[in-house]
Enzyme design. Sequence first.
Site, mmCIF file in Angstrom:
data_model
loop_
_atom_site.group_PDB
_atom_site.id
_atom_site.type_symbol
_atom_site.label_atom_id
_atom_site.label_comp_id
_atom_site.label_asym_id
_atom_site.label_seq_id
_atom_site.Cartn_x
_atom_site.Cartn_y
_atom_site.Cartn_z
ATOM 1 N N GLY A 20 0.737 -1.683 -0.405
ATOM 2 C CA GLY A 20 0.178 0.081 0.345
ATOM 3 C C GLY A 20 1.101 0.931 -0.190
ATOM 4 O O GLY A 20 2.357 0.943 -0.338
ATOM 5 N N ASP A 21 0.410 2.780 -0.098
ATOM 6 C CA ASP A 21 0.841 3.375 -0.122
ATOM 7 C C ASP A 21 1.542 3.828 -1.236
ATOM 8 O O ASP A 21 3.038 4.423 -0.632
ATOM 9 C CB ASP A 21 1.629 3.839 0.709
ATOM 10 C CG ASP A 21 0.699 4.105 2.778
ATOM 11 O OD1 ASP A 21 -0.377 3.940 2.688
ATOM 12 O OD2 ASP A 21 1.445 2.612 3.223
ATOM 13 N N LYS A 24 -1.173 5.626 -5.519
ATOM 14 C CA LYS A 24 -2.253 5.297 -6.173
ATOM 15 C C LYS A 24 -3.311 6.067 -6.614
ATOM 16 O O LYS A 24 -3.572 6.864 -7.734
ATOM 17 C CB LYS A 24 -2.849 4.137 -5.714
ATOM 18 C CG LYS A 24 -2.511 2.707 -6.185
ATOM 19 C CD LYS A 24 -3.336 1.444 -5.993
ATOM 20 C CE LYS A 24 -3.825 1.501 -4.274
ATOM 21 N NZ LYS A 24 -2.570 1.845 -2.938
ATOM 22 N N HIS A 49 -5.771 7.961 -0.105
ATOM 23 C CA HIS A 49 -5.512 8.495 -1.106
ATOM 24 C C HIS A 49 -5.323 9.913 -1.539
ATOM 25 O O HIS A 49 -6.270 10.340 -1.192
ATOM 26 C CB HIS A 49 -6.226 7.992 -2.538
ATOM 27 C CG HIS A 49 -6.345 6.650 -2.234
ATOM 28 N ND1 HIS A 49 -7.021 5.985 -3.806
ATOM 29 C CD2 HIS A 49 -5.372 5.080 -1.337
ATOM 30 C CE1 HIS A 49 -6.889 4.781 -3.354
ATOM 31 N NE2 HIS A 49 -6.021 4.021 -2.344
ATOM 32 N N GLN A 232 -5.080 0.162 -0.591
ATOM 33 C CA GLN A 232 -3.870 -1.464 0.483
ATOM 34 C C GLN A 232 -2.585 -1.692 -1.357
ATOM 35 O O GLN A 232 -3.011 -0.542 -1.919
ATOM 36 C CB GLN A 232 -4.476 -2.556 0.740
ATOM 37 C CG GLN A 232 -5.258 -1.164 1.626
ATOM 38 C CD GLN A 232 -6.646 -1.430 1.945
ATOM 39 O OE1 GLN A 232 -7.375 -2.574 0.884
ATOM 40 N NE2 GLN A 232 -7.570 -0.670 2.367
ATOM 41 N N VAL A 316 -3.885 8.672 6.503
ATOM 42 C CA VAL A 316 -4.685 8.074 7.772
ATOM 43 C C VAL A 316 -4.986 7.758 8.668
ATOM 44 O O VAL A 316 -5.539 9.449 9.812
ATOM 45 C CB VAL A 316 -5.900 6.716 6.618
ATOM 46 C CG1 VAL A 316 -7.019 6.440 8.373
ATOM 47 C CG2 VAL A 316 -6.434 6.815 5.899
ATOM 48 N N PRO A 320 4.429 6.597 11.765
ATOM 49 C CA PRO A 320 5.882 6.972 10.272
ATOM 50 C C PRO A 320 5.482 5.413 9.433
ATOM 51 O O PRO A 320 4.629 3.929 10.469
ATOM 52 C CB PRO A 320 6.523 7.179 11.705
ATOM 53 C CG PRO A 320 6.093 6.188 12.821
ATOM 54 C CD PRO A 320 4.572 6.648 12.505
ATOM 55 N N ARG A 321 5.569 4.931 8.606
ATOM 56 C CA ARG A 321 6.109 4.021 7.698
ATOM 57 C C ARG A 321 7.482 3.659 8.222
ATOM 58 O O ARG A 321 8.476 4.445 7.904
ATOM 59 C CB ARG A 321 5.555 4.768 6.063
ATOM 60 C CG ARG A 321 4.791 4.925 5.585
ATOM 61 C CD ARG A 321 3.591 5.142 4.601
ATOM 62 N NE ARG A 321 2.826 5.803 4.448
ATOM 63 C CZ ARG A 321 2.170 6.733 3.650
ATOM 64 N NH1 ARG A 321 3.109 7.336 3.005
ATOM 65 N NH2 ARG A 321 0.858 7.293 4.108
ATOM 66 N N LYS A 347 7.502 8.373 -7.092
ATOM 67 C CA LYS A 347 8.916 8.861 -6.095
ATOM 68 C C LYS A 347 10.415 8.421 -6.600
ATOM 69 O O LYS A 347 11.383 8.510 -5.868
ATOM 70 C CB LYS A 347 8.552 8.198 -4.471
ATOM 71 C CG LYS A 347 7.113 8.779 -4.022
ATOM 72 C CD LYS A 347 7.275 8.700 -2.554
ATOM 73 C CE LYS A 347 5.802 9.496 -1.566
ATOM 74 N NZ LYS A 347 6.102 9.586 -0.161
#
Length: 446
Positions: A20-21, A24, A49, A232, A316, A320-321, A347
């Site tokens: 995900g992330d 999209k 999104h 996702q 959402v 932190p990713r 990116k």
Amino acid sequence: MSAPAVSQGRNVVVIGTQWGDEGKGKIVDWLTDHAQGVVRFQGGHNAGHTLIIGGKKTILRLIPSGIMRDGVACYIGNGVVLSPEALFKEIDELESAGVEVKSRLRISEATTLILPYHIAIDKAREIKRGAAKIGTTGRGIGPAYEDKVARRALRVQDLFDPAYFAERLRENLDFHNFVLTQYLNHPALDFQQTLDEMLPYGERLAPMVTDVSAELFAANAAGKNLMFEGAQGTLLDIDHGTYPFVTSSNCVAGNAAAGAGVGPGQLHYILGITKAYCTRVGSGPFPSELYDADNPARQDPTGVRLANVGKEFGSVTGRPRRTGWLDAAALRRAIQINGVSGLCMTKLDVLDGLETIKLCVGYMLDGKSIDILPRGSDAVARCQPVYEEFPGWNTSTFGLKEWDALPETAQAYLKRVEEVAGIPIAMISTGPDRDETILLRHPYKD
């Protein structure tokens, strides 16, 4: 009897190939120039999104990203789980910003509802799991899908029969309150309060509710192009992801057919979205991981840089990713599962300035070399990444719109990704705005 009309429009599925992330939302918005309808077919308001249009940031959770384009019809299919509260909050936010929503949004009558007890169960379970938590968003998505599979779910169409809705709600609350009070140590929810909260949504939803499957068929027959917007990513798919650290729905391209009510032959092009590196939110194995804010052992400076430059925080949840190098072996699995026609890499600009860039091309698993992501989280957790290294580039790729403008070392990296993935890169995103895009092959034209 005459045969059904053959589709004249062209349909594209936009799917995430990672956890995900992947970006999209921006790509759906960009491609919507060539689509007359955009369809959500799975997930709920757990997926955010993010779109940057003219420098203004918009986060959509339930409503398809096509809503930001005037005149584009937007559909929520039967495969989505719908929180009316979250939906109307999102509608209000958009309409207060001048975006017309209600006249353009169509919702399947067969869409499963998220009710207050789903949210209560979701949150209480995560608390009970403690350190073994899955990392859900606590929005009731999983419990709503459980009810759907158990054939006790309430659906949008049930709101239009208050007596039937009340009867089914009472039955469901008896069951879920037992789980809440006896197993999860949570107070019971009140039947009348829940009924009074839910029933008014029927009147508010009614103008938007329709037979989405039939409308999509009619749109194609009239020559209209459609886009199916996945939420996702493939590695979070309930069947094909790093189970059990997954979401509760099928995030793969094939579910666009079941989750929207169209034939699989109507899915003409599958665009797989991948970042130039990897991220993951929440728990679960991540072979090429460099950085995890919650893990002192995962504080690699390059991973920290990817997180900071890439602004890797959940749209959402705000969490932190985790970050790591691009995993082409996992990407290969996603491409096979989805039947991806072409890739879009997002990116790329986040890699600007790195002296060396690594690409995971396989793993060592229990002493054996493998070149594709294995099944199940236990096996994935034992994978040791095998890397190829590439020289980085010092010139900025931010905002570039032509392949030839990319540094030669960036081109070499992208070509190697194509080779390992086995399919072409169709698009490259070089910034968050819709115009910061390099187009190599058009999903609606090539």
